[in-house]
Write a protein that holds these residues in place. Structure first.
Motif, PDB file in Angstrom:
ATOM      1  N   MET A   1       0.731  -1.327  -0.047  1.00 40.55           N
ATOM      2  CA  MET A   1      -0.118  -0.026   0.002  1.00 40.55           C
ATOM      3  C   MET A   1       0.964   1.323   0.087  1.00 40.55           C
ATOM      4  SD  MET A   1      -3.121  -0.817   2.619  1.00 40.55           S
ATOM      5  CE  MET A   1      -2.219  -0.815   3.952  1.00 40.55           C
ATOM      6  N   ILE A   2       0.476   2.225  -0.701  1.00 44.75           N
ATOM      7  CA  ILE A   2       1.073   3.416  -0.898  1.00 44.75           C
ATOM      8  C   ILE A   2       0.384   4.645  -0.315  1.00 44.75           C
ATOM      9  CG2 ILE A   2       2.196   5.207  -2.280  1.00 44.75           C
ATOM     10  CD1 ILE A   2       2.612   2.915  -4.482  1.00 44.75           C
ATOM     11  N   PHE A   3       0.857   5.508   0.726  1.00 45.49           N
ATOM     12  CA  PHE A   3       0.016   6.480   1.143  1.00 45.49           C
ATOM     13  C   PHE A   3       0.309   7.558   0.581  1.00 45.49           C
ATOM     14  CE2 PHE A   3       0.274   3.363   4.510  1.00 45.49           C
ATOM     15  CZ  PHE A   3      -1.002   3.016   4.778  1.00 45.49           C
ATOM     16  N   THR A   4      -0.615   8.550   0.203  1.00 42.00           N
ATOM     17  CA  THR A   4      -0.353   9.617  -0.512  1.00 42.00           C
ATOM     18  C   THR A   4      -1.316  10.941  -0.383  1.00 42.00           C
ATOM     19  OG1 THR A   4       0.104  10.429  -2.789  1.00 42.00           O
ATOM     20  CG2 THR A   4      -1.581   8.849  -2.496  1.00 42.00           C
ATOM     21  N   CYS A   5      -0.571  12.094  -0.713  1.00 40.36           N
ATOM     22  CA  CYS A   5      -1.335  13.172  -0.471  1.00 40.36           C
ATOM     23  C   CYS A   5      -1.941  13.438  -1.877  1.00 40.36           C
ATOM     24  CB  CYS A   5      -0.638  14.642  -0.190  1.00 40.36           C
ATOM     25  SG  CYS A   5       0.830  14.741  -1.395  1.00 40.36           S
ATOM     26  N   GLU A   6      -2.865  14.772  -1.947  1.00 46.72           N
ATOM     27  CA  GLU A   6      -3.547  15.067  -3.341  1.00 46.72           C
ATOM     28  C   GLU A   6      -2.469  15.156  -4.372  1.00 46.72           C
ATOM     29  OE1 GLU A   6      -6.561  15.853  -4.574  1.00 46.72           O
ATOM     30  OE2 GLU A   6      -7.607  15.160  -2.644  1.00 46.72           O
TER      31      GLU A   6
END
Length: 49
Positions: A1-6
Motif C-alpha cells: 500500500m502506498i499512502f499519498t497526498c493530493e
C-alpha cells in the motif's frame, strides 16, 4: 500500500502499476495519521490493497 497526498496521487498510481502491472484500488484515508510516502504532508489516499 502506498499512502499519498493530493499532490502525489499520480506518482503513487504509476509506481503501483509499474510494480504490479495491475490497476490499483484507490481509497480515501479514514484517519489522517499517516504521512505521504513522497513528502511531509498528511496522506489523504491509500493506493493498493
Amino acid at each position: 500500500m502506498i499512502f499519498t497526498c493530493e499532490e502525489h496521487i499520480d506518482i503513487a498510481i504509476d509506481e503501483y502499476v509499474d510494480e504490479t502491472e495491475q490497476a490499483p484500488d484507490i481509497a480515501p484515508m479514514d484517519n489522517n495519521e499517516k504521512q505521504c510516502s513522497f513528502c511531509e504532508k498528511k496522506a489523504v489516499y491509500v493506493v493498493g490493497n
